[in-house]
Design a protein around this motif. Sequence first.
Motif, PDB file in Angstrom:
ATOM      1  N   LYS A   1      42.109  39.138  22.405  1.00  0.00           N
ATOM      2  CA  LYS A   1      42.616  38.955  20.957  1.00  0.00           C
ATOM      3  C   LYS A   1      41.199  39.598  20.176  1.00  0.00           C
ATOM      4  N   ALA A   2      40.022  39.217  20.707  1.00  0.00           N
ATOM      5  CA  ALA A   2      38.764  39.301  19.907  1.00  0.00           C
ATOM      6  C   ALA A   2      38.613  41.054  19.787  1.00  0.00           C
ATOM      7  N   THR A   3      39.265  41.864  21.120  1.00  0.00           N
ATOM      8  CA  THR A   3      39.103  43.169  21.150  1.00  0.00           C
ATOM      9  C   THR A   3      39.753  43.951  19.739  1.00  0.00           C
ATOM     10  N   LEU A   4      40.671  43.199  19.255  1.00  0.00           N
ATOM     11  CA  LEU A   4      41.403  43.820  18.161  1.00  0.00           C
ATOM     12  C   LEU A   4      40.900  43.334  16.890  1.00  0.00           C
ATOM     13  N   ASP A   5      40.120  42.489  16.672  1.00  0.00           N
ATOM     14  CA  ASP A   5      39.667  41.775  15.313  1.00  0.00           C
ATOM     15  C   ASP A   5      38.128  42.077  15.285  1.00  0.00           C
ATOM     16  N   LYS A   6      37.365  42.311  16.327  1.00  0.00           N
ATOM     17  CA  LYS A   6      36.096  42.698  16.387  1.00  0.00           C
ATOM     18  C   LYS A   6      35.766  44.320  16.728  1.00  0.00           C
ATOM     19  N   ARG A   7      34.756  44.827  16.133  1.00  0.00           N
ATOM     20  CA  ARG A   7      34.485  46.169  16.619  1.00  0.00           C
ATOM     21  C   ARG A   7      33.260  45.909  17.320  1.00  0.00           C
ATOM     22  N   GLU A   8      32.292  45.073  17.496  1.00  0.00           N
ATOM     23  CA  GLU A   8      31.362  44.793  18.073  1.00  0.00           C
ATOM     24  C   GLU A   8      30.990  43.601  18.661  1.00  0.00           C
ATOM     25  N   ASP A   9      30.495  43.100  19.775  1.00  0.00           N
ATOM     26  CA  ASP A   9      30.214  42.018  20.380  1.00  0.00           C
ATOM     27  C   ASP A   9      29.169  41.805  21.502  1.00  0.00           C
ATOM     28  N   TYR A  10      28.656  40.462  21.540  1.00  0.00           N
ATOM     29  CA  TYR A  10      27.551  40.337  22.648  1.00  0.00           C
ATOM     30  C   TYR A  10      27.937  39.267  23.437  1.00  0.00           C
ATOM     31  N   LEU A  11      27.846  39.173  24.866  1.00  0.00           N
ATOM     32  CA  LEU A  11      27.967  38.400  25.792  1.00  0.00           C
ATOM     33  C   LEU A  11      26.973  38.263  26.528  1.00  0.00           C
ATOM     34  N   SER A  12      26.552  36.931  27.186  1.00  0.00           N
ATOM     35  CA  SER A  12      25.759  36.817  28.341  1.00  0.00           C
ATOM     36  C   SER A  12      26.300  37.665  29.570  1.00  0.00           C
ATOM     37  N   THR A  13      25.532  38.397  30.326  1.00  0.00           N
ATOM     38  CA  THR A  13      26.222  39.151  31.393  1.00  0.00           C
ATOM     39  C   THR A  13      27.068  38.286  32.443  1.00  0.00           C
ATOM     40  N   TYR A  14      26.860  36.927  32.552  1.00  0.00           N
ATOM     41  CA  TYR A  14      27.748  36.483  33.505  1.00  0.00           C
ATOM     42  C   TYR A  14      29.146  36.017  32.634  1.00  0.00           C
ATOM     43  N   ASP A  15      28.983  35.787  31.345  1.00  0.00           N
ATOM     44  CA  ASP A  15      30.215  35.696  30.488  1.00  0.00           C
ATOM     45  C   ASP A  15      30.911  36.890  30.236  1.00  0.00           C
ATOM     46  N   TYR A  16      30.475  38.221  30.426  1.00  0.00           N
ATOM     47  CA  TYR A  16      30.865  39.339  30.323  1.00  0.00           C
ATOM     48  C   TYR A  16      31.637  39.543  31.791  1.00  0.00           C
ATOM     49  N   PHE A  17      31.109  39.271  32.806  1.00  0.00           N
ATOM     50  CA  PHE A  17      31.785  39.554  34.151  1.00  0.00           C
ATOM     51  C   PHE A  17      33.138  38.891  34.002  1.00  0.00           C
ATOM     52  N   PHE A  18      33.056  37.621  33.641  1.00  0.00           N
ATOM     53  CA  PHE A  18      34.458  36.989  33.756  1.00  0.00           C
ATOM     54  C   PHE A  18      35.031  36.735  32.466  1.00  0.00           C
ATOM     55  N   ARG A  19      34.978  37.621  31.650  1.00  0.00           N
ATOM     56  CA  ARG A  19      35.551  37.533  30.071  1.00  0.00           C
ATOM     57  C   ARG A  19      37.319  37.512  30.119  1.00  0.00           C
ATOM     58  N   TYR A  20      37.744  37.845  31.247  1.00  0.00           N
ATOM     59  CA  TYR A  20      39.173  37.626  31.293  1.00  0.00           C
ATOM     60  C   TYR A  20      39.714  36.469  32.217  1.00  0.00           C
ATOM     61  N   ASP A  21      38.537  35.631  32.608  1.00  0.00           N
ATOM     62  CA  ASP A  21      39.189  34.623  33.558  1.00  0.00           C
ATOM     63  C   ASP A  21      39.765  33.551  32.832  1.00  0.00           C
ATOM     64  N   ALA A  22      39.593  32.985  31.881  1.00  0.00           N
ATOM     65  CA  ALA A  22      40.058  31.900  31.132  1.00  0.00           C
ATOM     66  C   ALA A  22      41.482  32.032  30.976  1.00  0.00           C
ATOM     67  N   GLU A  23      41.914  33.216  30.627  1.00  0.00           N
ATOM     68  CA  GLU A  23      43.420  33.483  30.387  1.00  0.00           C
ATOM     69  C   GLU A  23      44.060  34.169  31.678  1.00  0.00           C
ATOM     70  N   CYS A  24      43.455  34.685  32.721  1.00  0.00           N
ATOM     71  CA  CYS A  24      43.973  35.159  33.628  1.00  0.00           C
ATOM     72  C   CYS A  24      44.420  36.490  32.883  1.00  0.00           C
ATOM     73  N   HIS A  25      43.553  37.150  32.359  1.00  0.00           N
ATOM     74  CA  HIS A  25      43.906  38.332  31.310  1.00  0.00           C
ATOM     75  C   HIS A  25      44.676  37.896  30.054  1.00  0.00           C
ATOM     76  N   TRP A  26      45.769  37.675  30.247  1.00  0.00           N
ATOM     77  CA  TRP A  26      46.757  36.855  28.973  1.00  0.00           C
ATOM     78  C   TRP A  26      48.049  36.356  29.823  1.00  0.00           C
ATOM     79  N   LEU A  27      48.068  35.699  30.883  1.00  0.00           N
ATOM     80  CA  LEU A  27      48.965  35.073  31.280  1.00  0.00           C
ATOM     81  C   LEU A  27      49.159  33.741  30.566  1.00  0.00           C
TER      82      LEU A  27
END
Length: 443
Positions: A238-264
């Motif tokens: 959802k953030a990819t629609l609302d934001k145009r720029e973002d910053y993550l730790s490299t670890y969190d970037y790797f697993f950015r989809y994990d919490a939702e299992c993408h959008w399940l």
Amino acid sequence: MPSHEEKLAQVVEQIQARQTASAPLAFEKKVVSHVVPNPYSQKDKLPKVDFRAFDELLEIDVKNKTATAEPGLPFCELVKETLARGLMPVVVPELKTITVGGAVSGCSIESQSYRYGGFHDSCLEYEVLTGTGDVLICSPEENADVFHLMHGSYGTLGRITKLTFKLMPAKPFVKLEYRLHSNFKDYWADMKERCETGDYQFIDGIIHDRNHFVMVLGNFASEVPYTSNYEWLNIFYKATLDKREDYLSTYDYFFRYDAECHWLTRSIPLMENKLVRLAAGKMYLGSSKLIGWSGRLRQVMKLKRRQDVVVDVFIPSKRFEEFYDWYEKDFDFFPLWIVPYKMKEIYPWVSDEHKEKMGETFIIDAAVYGRPNMDPKVDYSELLERKVTELGGVKTLIGCNHYDEETFWKIYSKPRISAMKQRLDPNNLFGDLYKKFSPDQYR
């Protein structure tokens, strides 16, 4: 803890003792399988081999930028160790508990795959346990035919017991750009240009709907003004629609989809509500927890006419525009995850006939997560499978399959796979590739 050699000797003994087994064996692992849960699976009834101890990181060679690990090591644990040394696996799958062995036997790609292919393409050597209890060392130079057929075999030819793979330098943060397009034509042109120029370290995309196409573009950074977190209350896609720029730790970037299992999580009532996530998110969020709950609810899942469609499909890039036109008109489910994927070569498990149909090594992974499939007139899982085959693509076998045996072996190379099966597993202790994923397993 026993050494790797001691663990290997124990499992070799188990395999040698099973040579007259009447059914294929099931291998017990510590983490959940990332095959889509099948409520009709009979795997629990198969004789077991205890493979749970094979989950260690054995070595990180900082000088030569390689790592050696056992197959049950999850990427989340591997990445913590490599990042602490300023390194990362060349390709990191997006779900935390995908294992390094699973990433080879199935297929795991991510946002560096437009440059480097799949994780298996960064592997240098496998230690492989055969169905006769022999142990082979396999690499592009030694037992090369076995080495190249381990990917895509889903454990039916041999079991990897150790693997060595490349690492590369990493920085502590990733700066992200969420580039929005309003139509497919501009989006597709931009994605192809980004892949050709290589001006971003990471490239993937989310098609939110017919009018909102987002490119997710990332580069490493040593310092950032802030970091976002998408493990609990906030939702990455959802953030990819609302934001145009973002910053993550490299670890969190790797697993950015994990919490939702993408959008399940969208399929669970109120699970995207912040108050509900605050109260219950720790119990339900994360791919392993979501998959685990699906397994516990298998009897409830049987009540559905059909299971939701969850699958990755690989489309030759020259046919992707045609695929998307069909998808928007006839399949009509969003969001859709898009990952450009450059194979080193068309893999040997693909039949010669289907290689001609595929015709190239630049592939687009289009990943469908959770399309409802209750329409009595249309089975969308089967509809998608037929279209992918028609376009010269390949559907991963992790979800529901509909192939009759003749069609399956037009896509997969029966001569190469059967010859290797006879050589490595003549007593069929590891199961037949077609039968393991045939339609009979889903009813």
